[in-house]
Design a protein around this motif. Sequence first.
Motif, PDB file in Angstrom:
ATOM      1  N   LYS A 132       0.866  -1.195   0.000  1.00  0.00           N
ATOM      2  CA  LYS A 132       0.000   0.000   0.000  1.00  0.00           C
ATOM      3  C   LYS A 132       0.897   1.237   0.000  1.00  0.00           C
ATOM      4  O   LYS A 132       1.085   1.904   1.018  1.00  0.00           O
ATOM      5  N   SER A 133       1.444   1.514  -1.167  1.00  0.00           N
ATOM      6  CA  SER A 133       2.553   2.467  -1.268  1.00  0.00           C
ATOM      7  C   SER A 133       2.134   3.931  -1.340  1.00  0.00           C
ATOM      8  O   SER A 133       2.981   4.813  -1.310  1.00  0.00           O
ATOM      9  N   ARG A 134       0.846   4.227  -1.455  1.00  0.00           N
ATOM     10  CA  ARG A 134       0.376   5.626  -1.492  1.00  0.00           C
ATOM     11  C   ARG A 134      -0.031   6.052  -0.086  1.00  0.00           C
ATOM     12  O   ARG A 134      -0.997   5.529   0.480  1.00  0.00           O
ATOM     13  N   ILE A 135       0.717   7.003   0.486  1.00  0.00           N
ATOM     14  CA  ILE A 135       0.444   7.457   1.855  1.00  0.00           C
ATOM     15  C   ILE A 135       0.168   8.953   1.818  1.00  0.00           C
ATOM     16  O   ILE A 135       0.963   9.729   1.277  1.00  0.00           O
ATOM     17  N   PHE A 136      -0.955   9.361   2.386  1.00  0.00           N
ATOM     18  CA  PHE A 136      -1.378  10.760   2.345  1.00  0.00           C
ATOM     19  C   PHE A 136      -1.195  11.422   3.703  1.00  0.00           C
ATOM     20  O   PHE A 136      -1.541  10.843   4.743  1.00  0.00           O
ATOM     21  N   PHE A 137      -0.643  12.634   3.688  1.00  0.00           N
ATOM     22  CA  PHE A 137      -0.469  13.445   4.892  1.00  0.00           C
ATOM     23  C   PHE A 137      -1.171  14.786   4.685  1.00  0.00           C
ATOM     24  O   PHE A 137      -1.101  15.356   3.595  1.00  0.00           O
ATOM     25  N   GLN A 138      -1.802  15.285   5.745  1.00  0.00           N
ATOM     26  CA  GLN A 138      -2.502  16.573   5.647  1.00  0.00           C
ATOM     27  C   GLN A 138      -1.736  17.637   6.426  1.00  0.00           C
ATOM     28  O   GLN A 138      -1.403  17.456   7.589  1.00  0.00           O
TER      29      GLN A 138
ATOM     30  N   TRP B 134       4.659  21.504   0.472  1.00  0.00           N
ATOM     31  CA  TRP B 134       5.275  20.928   1.685  1.00  0.00           C
ATOM     32  C   TRP B 134       6.276  21.948   2.236  1.00  0.00           C
ATOM     33  O   TRP B 134       7.390  22.064   1.765  1.00  0.00           O
ATOM     34  N   LYS B 135       5.886  22.662   3.274  1.00  0.00           N
ATOM     35  CA  LYS B 135       6.717  23.717   3.853  1.00  0.00           C
ATOM     36  C   LYS B 135       7.382  23.294   5.166  1.00  0.00           C
ATOM     37  O   LYS B 135       8.409  23.838   5.556  1.00  0.00           O
ATOM     38  N   GLU B 136       6.770  22.338   5.870  1.00  0.00           N
ATOM     39  CA  GLU B 136       7.285  21.935   7.186  1.00  0.00           C
ATOM     40  C   GLU B 136       8.487  20.994   7.044  1.00  0.00           C
ATOM     41  O   GLU B 136       8.666  20.351   6.003  1.00  0.00           O
ATOM     42  N   LYS B 137       9.287  20.894   8.108  1.00  0.00           N
ATOM     43  CA  LYS B 137      10.378  19.922   8.101  1.00  0.00           C
ATOM     44  C   LYS B 137       9.808  18.504   8.093  1.00  0.00           C
ATOM     45  O   LYS B 137      10.280  17.625   7.379  1.00  0.00           O
ATOM     46  N   GLN B 138       8.772  18.308   8.915  1.00  0.00           N
ATOM     47  CA  GLN B 138       8.139  16.997   9.017  1.00  0.00           C
ATOM     48  C   GLN B 138       6.635  17.106   8.799  1.00  0.00           C
ATOM     49  O   GLN B 138       6.025  18.122   9.134  1.00  0.00           O
ATOM     50  N   LEU B 139       6.070  16.047   8.236  1.00  0.00           N
ATOM     51  CA  LEU B 139       4.626  15.874   8.205  1.00  0.00           C
ATOM     52  C   LEU B 139       4.299  14.639   9.034  1.00  0.00           C
ATOM     53  O   LEU B 139       5.041  13.650   8.989  1.00  0.00           O
TER      54      LEU B 139
ATOM     55  N   VAL C 209       7.180  11.900   8.358  1.00  0.00           N
ATOM     56  CA  VAL C 209       8.053  11.820   7.181  1.00  0.00           C
ATOM     57  C   VAL C 209       8.808  13.138   7.029  1.00  0.00           C
ATOM     58  O   VAL C 209       8.298  14.207   7.355  1.00  0.00           O
ATOM     59  N   GLU C 210      10.039  13.037   6.538  1.00  0.00           N
ATOM     60  CA  GLU C 210      10.806  14.234   6.196  1.00  0.00           C
ATOM     61  C   GLU C 210      11.671  13.955   4.976  1.00  0.00           C
ATOM     62  O   GLU C 210      12.046  12.802   4.721  1.00  0.00           O
ATOM     63  N   ILE C 211      11.953  14.999   4.218  1.00  0.00           N
ATOM     64  CA  ILE C 211      12.769  14.875   3.015  1.00  0.00           C
ATOM     65  C   ILE C 211      14.236  14.889   3.412  1.00  0.00           C
ATOM     66  O   ILE C 211      14.700  15.815   4.074  1.00  0.00           O
ATOM     67  N   VAL C 212      14.969  13.846   3.002  1.00  0.00           N
ATOM     68  CA  VAL C 212      16.393  13.730   3.318  1.00  0.00           C
ATOM     69  C   VAL C 212      17.253  14.186   2.144  1.00  0.00           C
ATOM     70  O   VAL C 212      18.298  14.807   2.317  1.00  0.00           O
ATOM     71  N   ASP C 213      16.784  13.896   0.923  1.00  0.00           N
ATOM     72  CA  ASP C 213      17.585  14.236  -0.257  1.00  0.00           C
ATOM     73  C   ASP C 213      16.671  14.315  -1.471  1.00  0.00           C
ATOM     74  O   ASP C 213      15.613  13.678  -1.517  1.00  0.00           O
ATOM     75  N   LYS C 214      17.093  15.091  -2.466  1.00  0.00           N
ATOM     76  CA  LYS C 214      16.376  15.160  -3.740  1.00  0.00           C
ATOM     77  C   LYS C 214      17.190  14.426  -4.791  1.00  0.00           C
ATOM     78  O   LYS C 214      18.370  14.701  -4.974  1.00  0.00           O
ATOM     79  N   LEU C 215      16.575  13.470  -5.464  1.00  0.00           N
ATOM     80  CA  LEU C 215      17.202  12.740  -6.551  1.00  0.00           C
ATOM     81  C   LEU C 215      16.733  13.355  -7.873  1.00  0.00           C
ATOM     82  O   LEU C 215      16.032  14.356  -7.883  1.00  0.00           O
ATOM     83  N   THR C 216      17.118  12.761  -8.990  1.00  0.00           N
ATOM     84  CA  THR C 216      16.780  13.325 -10.299  1.00  0.00           C
ATOM     85  C   THR C 216      15.287  13.526 -10.478  1.00  0.00           C
ATOM     86  O   THR C 216      14.820  14.594 -10.855  1.00  0.00           O
ATOM     87  N   ASP C 217      14.508  12.484 -10.197  1.00  0.00           N
ATOM     88  CA  ASP C 217      13.057  12.590 -10.398  1.00  0.00           C
ATOM     89  C   ASP C 217      12.276  12.027  -9.215  1.00  0.00           C
ATOM     90  O   ASP C 217      11.133  11.594  -9.355  1.00  0.00           O
ATOM     91  N   SER C 218      12.906  12.013  -8.046  1.00  0.00           N
ATOM     92  CA  SER C 218      12.246  11.488  -6.846  1.00  0.00           C
ATOM     93  C   SER C 218      12.945  12.056  -5.611  1.00  0.00           C
ATOM     94  O   SER C 218      13.854  12.888  -5.729  1.00  0.00           O
ATOM     95  N   TYR C 219      12.532  11.590  -4.438  1.00  0.00           N
ATOM     96  CA  TYR C 219      13.085  12.086  -3.180  1.00  0.00           C
ATOM     97  C   TYR C 219      13.423  10.916  -2.272  1.00  0.00           C
ATOM     98  O   TYR C 219      12.773   9.864  -2.318  1.00  0.00           O
ATOM     99  N   VAL C 220      14.435  11.121  -1.416  1.00  0.00           N
ATOM    100  CA  VAL C 220      14.697  10.165  -0.346  1.00  0.00           C
ATOM    101  C   VAL C 220      13.916  10.659   0.866  1.00  0.00           C
ATOM    102  O   VAL C 220      14.123  11.778   1.339  1.00  0.00           O
ATOM    103  N   ILE C 221      12.991   9.832   1.329  1.00  0.00           N
ATOM    104  CA  ILE C 221      12.122  10.197   2.445  1.00  0.00           C
ATOM    105  C   ILE C 221      12.466   9.320   3.650  1.00  0.00           C
ATOM    106  O   ILE C 221      12.581   8.099   3.533  1.00  0.00           O
ATOM    107  N   LYS C 222      12.612   9.967   4.796  1.00  0.00           N
ATOM    108  CA  LYS C 222      12.835   9.225   6.037  1.00  0.00           C
ATOM    109  C   LYS C 222      11.508   9.093   6.775  1.00  0.00           C
ATOM    110  O   LYS C 222      10.839  10.087   7.069  1.00  0.00           O
TER     111      LYS C 222
END
Length: 406
Positions: A68-74, A117-122, A137-150
Motif C-alpha cells: 500500500k505504497s500511497r500514503i497521504f499526509f494533511q 510541503w513547507k514543514e520539516k516533518q509531516l 516523514v521528512e525529506i532527506v535528499d532530492k534525486l533526479t526525479d524522486s526524493y529520499v524520504i525518512k
Amino acid sequence: MHPKDLKIENFTYDLPNEKIAYAPVDPRDSSKILLYQNGTISQDIYRNISDHLPEDAVLVFNDTKVIKSRIFFQRPTGAVIEVFCLEPYGENSNYEDFFQQKGSALWTCLVGKIGKWKEKQLSKTILVNDKEVLLSVEIVDKLTDSYVIKFTWTPEEIAFGEIIDHAGVTPLPPYIKRIADKKDEETYQTVYSEHEGSVAAPTAGLHFTPAIFEKLKEKNIPSLFTTLHVGAGTFMPVKSDTMEGHHMHSEYMNITLAFLDQLYNSLDKTVISVGTTSTRTLESIFWMGNKIINCPEISYEDLKVSQWEPYETENISEAKDAVKALYGWIQKQGLDHISIETEIIIAPSYTYKIVKGLVTNFHQPQSTLLLLVSALIGEEWHKIYDYALQNDFRFLSYGDGSLLLP
C-alpha cells in the motif's frame, strides 16, 4: 536492426477510453483470454486456460505482493501531500529486511504537491492492531526525479511492513483516476502473492484462481514461482522518438537456488511466462548466467543486466549452461538466493533464450511492454490487438488477457 533505432511511433494503436477496464470482472477467472497459436486467433475464458496449453507446458509466475505504497499526509492548512513509496533506499537490496526495520526507514519516493510541503516533518496518527502510532516523514535528499524520504514512528517496536500496510492505500495504475477502495486490496493482488515489494501488480496473474491451479495440477502442468518487484517505471511512457533515448527502469528480482533448480529441469519443455515481469526475470537469469560463463570471477555488482547488454554480447551460451552457471555462482558465494536489479529491455530483434510462450494483458500504446510482446510474435501484434479491439476485450491492468504461443 538494433532496438536503439526502433521508432516508438511504429508501436502505437488507437485505444478508446471505453476499451480500458477501470474495475476487474468477478470472478476473476471469468476474464476473456485471446488465444494466439500457430498464427491463428480464437478466444475463451481464463477458467479454461489449461485446455489450451501444450502438454509439456511449464508456467512461471511472479509471486510479488503489492504494497500500500500511497500514503497521504494533511498539512495544518488542509493541503494534502501524497508520498508514493517506490523502493527501499540504501545498499541492502533484500526487501524482506527493509520491511522488518523498526523505528525508522529510508525509501525512494515520489511526492505529490511537493511545492506545498513547507514543514520539516509531516505527521499523522494511524492505528496498527488497535494501537495508536505516530508516523512522520521528512525529506532527506532530492534525486533526479524522486526524493529520499525518512519515515519515523513511535512506538518503535512496530515493523515498517505493518506501518505501510496500515498507513497507505493500494496503488492503482495512474490512468485509473480514483483512490483504491477495500475491494481493490483483494482484486489488485494475485491469489498467490507472497513477497512484499511491488508498487504495481503483475497483472497477467490477476486472472488466476485456486480452481485454475487445481486444473493445471490435474493435467500435470507445473507452476513455478519467482519474484520480481514491479516498479512504477512499468507505466513510464516512451517519450523519445527512438528507443535509444529511453532509459529502461530497474526492478529488483529475488532468485533462489530452489527456483533455478526447477527451471533447469524445465528447459526442455515449453516454458510459458505469466506476465512481462516473469519474462524479464527469466531472460535476465539467462544473461547473468551467460556473463558468469564468460567471466567466472564476476562481482555481484557487475552481474546486473544493463539495458542494451543482450544486444551487444558476442559470446552466447546455451540456456541450460547459463542457468547452471548462475546456480553454481550463487552457491559459491555461500548464498541460497540473490536479490539483484535488472534493466533488461526486450524489444524487436531480441531472441528469447528461455521463454517460449507468454500469458499477458493488453498493454498501452507506445509502451516498453508492447515492445516485449512484439519481440515474441513480431508484426502479428497488430492483428492480435485489432482482434481484441473488435471483439470487446477489456484493456490494461484490470482488463482481459492473452495466451501467446508463436
